[in-house]
Scaffold this active site. Structure first.
Site, mmCIF file in Angstrom:
data_model
loop_
_atom_site.group_PDB
_atom_site.id
_atom_site.type_symbol
_atom_site.label_atom_id
_atom_site.label_comp_id
_atom_site.label_asym_id
_atom_site.label_seq_id
_atom_site.Cartn_x
_atom_site.Cartn_y
_atom_site.Cartn_z
ATOM 1 C CG PHE A 147 10.374 6.367 4.642
ATOM 2 C CD1 PHE A 147 10.361 4.944 4.462
ATOM 3 C CD2 PHE A 147 11.496 7.111 4.045
ATOM 4 C CE1 PHE A 147 11.566 4.293 4.050
ATOM 5 C CE2 PHE A 147 12.359 6.509 3.731
ATOM 6 C CZ PHE A 147 12.504 4.903 3.498
ATOM 7 C CD GLU A 150 -3.228 7.705 2.162
ATOM 8 O OE1 GLU A 150 -4.511 7.734 2.562
ATOM 9 O OE2 GLU A 150 -2.842 6.656 1.399
ATOM 10 N N GLY A 248 -6.236 -3.629 17.071
ATOM 11 C CA GLY A 248 -7.110 -3.191 16.294
ATOM 12 C C GLY A 248 -7.795 -4.411 15.433
ATOM 13 C CB CYS A 255 1.715 2.056 2.006
ATOM 14 S SG CYS A 255 2.082 3.180 0.944
ATOM 15 C CE LYS A 315 -3.340 7.424 7.811
ATOM 16 N NZ LYS A 315 -1.966 7.520 8.046
ATOM 17 N NE ARG A 322 -5.366 4.116 -2.371
ATOM 18 C CZ ARG A 322 -4.280 4.958 -2.988
ATOM 19 N NH1 ARG A 322 -3.676 4.392 -3.642
ATOM 20 N NH2 ARG A 322 -4.087 6.101 -2.069
HETATM 21 C C1 UDX Z 1 1.987 3.871 5.856
HETATM 22 C C2 UDX Z 1 3.571 4.104 6.615
HETATM 23 O O1 UDX Z 1 3.112 4.780 7.869
HETATM 24 C C3 UDX Z 1 4.164 4.986 5.785
HETATM 25 O O2 UDX Z 1 5.605 5.212 6.248
HETATM 26 C C4 UDX Z 1 4.285 4.635 4.307
HETATM 27 O O3 UDX Z 1 4.995 5.383 3.468
HETATM 28 C C5 UDX Z 1 3.108 4.278 3.715
HETATM 29 O O4 UDX Z 1 2.292 3.345 4.664
HETATM 30 P P1 UDX Z 1 -0.131 5.018 6.078
HETATM 31 O O5 UDX Z 1 -0.763 3.761 5.227
HETATM 32 O O6 UDX Z 1 -0.480 6.339 5.556
HETATM 33 O O7 UDX Z 1 1.358 5.187 6.008
HETATM 34 O O8 UDX Z 1 -0.828 5.078 7.530
HETATM 35 P P2 UDX Z 1 -0.499 4.551 8.837
HETATM 36 O O9 UDX Z 1 -0.750 5.620 9.847
HETATM 37 O O10 UDX Z 1 0.974 3.967 8.914
HETATM 38 O O11 UDX Z 1 -1.468 3.366 9.055
HETATM 39 C C6 UDX Z 1 -1.541 2.204 8.261
HETATM 40 C C7 UDX Z 1 -2.480 1.145 8.717
HETATM 41 O O12 UDX Z 1 -2.195 0.539 9.987
HETATM 42 C C8 UDX Z 1 -3.845 1.694 9.158
HETATM 43 O O13 UDX Z 1 -5.289 0.906 8.900
HETATM 44 C C9 UDX Z 1 -3.957 1.944 10.864
HETATM 45 O O14 UDX Z 1 -5.153 1.833 11.159
HETATM 46 C C10 UDX Z 1 -2.773 0.657 10.994
HETATM 47 N N1 UDX Z 1 -2.176 0.706 12.168
HETATM 48 C C11 UDX Z 1 -1.344 1.608 12.524
HETATM 49 C C12 UDX Z 1 -2.556 0.021 13.428
HETATM 50 O O15 UDX Z 1 -3.585 -1.021 13.131
HETATM 51 N N2 UDX Z 1 -1.959 -0.141 14.651
HETATM 52 C C13 UDX Z 1 -1.065 0.754 14.948
HETATM 53 O O16 UDX Z 1 -0.255 0.682 16.062
HETATM 54 C C14 UDX Z 1 -0.755 1.548 13.711
#
Ligand code: UDX
Length: 425
Positions: A147, A150, A248, A255, A315, A322
């Site tokens: 879980f 990145e 956003g 993922c 992010k 990706r």
């Molecule tokens: C995610 C999960 O958090 C993690 O538990 C799983 O194992 C893999 O996928 P990650 O993809 O690294 O991790 O990034 P995360 O920080 O969760 O953000 C994912 C995306 O959601 C980003 O594009 C971010 O900008 C977006 N996001 C996140 C939003 O638009 N709003 C939010 O409130 C939170």
């Protein structure tokens, strides 16, 4: 304990480094020889906070190899951390997983085959059958999903909210639980299918929250409310909570898009139409494109206009592009005939964004632009000299796709500022 990790990608390297940090002896195996050579030289192929230090610090407990036998030698647990990308149909491509299963050599002791890669529910049962067919009754199977996000993967691994261990046999779960000794977190022990579903459902819950707040933002725009205030107001309700309510231009990454699609297809293949998840995915696709509409309302046609994309990674804190919203934005802008310039502090957009002019600095990217779009909330963009940026732009138009900047400050500098779900002046 001695463990082998198959796959030296993002998940495999974090898993290997963190288990070494916990005191285990780890062999990381990958089929790409150049990657293994680089790792042996101490080079880390991905940008992940704290990973390089961790690999360096645990050097004597980490080995890198392309050899299956060498990796398995003496190992009690074999982790699978290979990629499971979407196929054309949206199902997860499990070919790399099957290769590992089929390559597993016969050993004369009990070993546990532990799945870290994200796989559809039912994969564990199928792998179990395949192992039984090969006469590998001494190989246990455990689902132990990750879980980690990145940018915070090392911390997420060593300080998780929970550890999930799904097994067919309690003794195998004991082995994997022992591996995690030293980590203070609740352990959920369950059947394999439930462990597989926990991973997919956790991601589905998080993307649902993101699409939910994005739709609230869109309604805020139509009604004059402010989504930041609304998110704060609902987030303080303990039943709702405040995380993952940042509106956003949509979610991306390695993922969320892949796993939500995989769960959607998994449900569909089982004869169930997961309507909520379908809508969550659709909302996300539309959210990425809304920015174009916003620009067109201000500028008319975008043909021949210059639009600067600030931030390319999906992010901040990563070079990963990706499924990044920047890819869709750039593609759409080029399709309507706009000139697109882009800047990111670490992500190398050059390869992926054919036709986009990659700038060395954010100020260079906005030079002569008719509009700028803040795509990734890099701290560098908060700290940018916006007066200078405005002076360089042809038109001082900005869409803040992450609601990161201060509208009052930017409007004082003469910008027409538009956020996501915020009042437009
Ligand atoms: C995610 C999960 O958090 C993690 O538990 C799983 O194992 C893999 O996928 P990650 O993809 O690294 O991790 O990034 P995360 O920080 O969760 O953000 C994912 C995306 O959601 C980003 O594009 C971010 O900008 C977006 N996001 C996140 C939003 O638009 N709003 C939010 O409130 C939170």
């Amino acid at each position: 304990m001695r463990i082998a990790v198959f796959g030296a990608g993002y998940v495999g390297l974090v898993t290997g480094a963190c288990f070494a940090e916990l005191g285990h002896d780890v062999a990381v195996r990958d089929v790409v020889a150049e990657k293994i050579d680089a790792l042996r030289r101490g080079e880390v192929p991905i940008h992940e906070e704290g990973l390089e230090d961790l690999l360096e610090r645990n050097r004597e407990r980490l080995r890198f190899t392309t050899g299956v036998d060498e990796a398995i030698e003496g190992a009690e647990v074999v982790y699978v951390a290979v990629g499971t990308p979407p196929t054309y149909s949206g199902d997860a491509d499990l070919s790399a997983v099957w290769t590992v299963v089929d390559e597993l050599p016969r050993v004369d002791r009990r070993i546990v085959f532990a799945m870290k890669s994200t796989v559809p529910v039912g994969t564990g049962r199928t792998v179990r059958h395949r192992l039984d067919e090969r006469g590998f009754e001494n190989v246990g199977y455990v689902s132990n999903p990750e879980f980690t996000a990145e940018g915070t993967a090392v911390r997420d691994f060593l300080h998780p909210d929970r550890i999930v261990i799904g097994a067919f046999d309690g003794a195998d779960a004991d082995v994997v639980e022992r591996l995690h000794a030293g980590i203070d977190a609740p352990v959920i022990r369950c059947d394999v299918a439930s462990a597989e579903m926990i991973k997919l459902a956790a991601n589905a819950a998080l993307v649902t929250r993101i699409s939910f707040i994005n739709e609230i933002a869109n309604v805020c725009e139509a009604t004059g409310a402010d989504v930041l205030t609304v998110a704060k107001g609902i987030g303080l309700d303990r039943r709702i909570g405040s995380s993952f309510l940042r509106a956003g231009i949509g979610f991306g990454g390695s993922c969320f898009p892949k796993d939500s699609l995989a769960l959607k297809q998994l449900a569909a293949n089982s004869g169930y139409n997961f309507q909520l998840l379908n809508a969550v995915i659709e909302v996300n696709e539309l959210q990425k494109r809304r920015v174009i509409g916003k620009r067109e309302r201000r500028l008319g046609t975008l043909r021949g206009k210059k639009v600067a994309l600030l931030g390319l990674a999906f992010k901040p804190g990563t070079d990963d592009m990706r499924e990044a919203p920047s890819l869709v934005l750039a593609g759409r802008l080029l399709a309507v005939g706009a000139h697109v310039s882009a800047w990111d502090p670490v992500a190398d957009g050059g390869v992926l964004l054919d036709g986009v002019e990659i700038a060395a600095t954010a100020l260079e990217a906005v030079d002569g632009a008719d509009a700028a779009v803040l795509v990734t909330e890099w701290p560098e963009l908060r700290d940018l000299d916006w007066a200078e940026a405005g002076a360089r732009m042809r038109k001082k138009l900005i869409v803040d796709g992450r609601n990161m900047l201060d509208p009052v400050e930017l409007r004082a500098l003469g910008f027409e500022y538009e956020g996501i779900g915020r009042a437009v002046e």
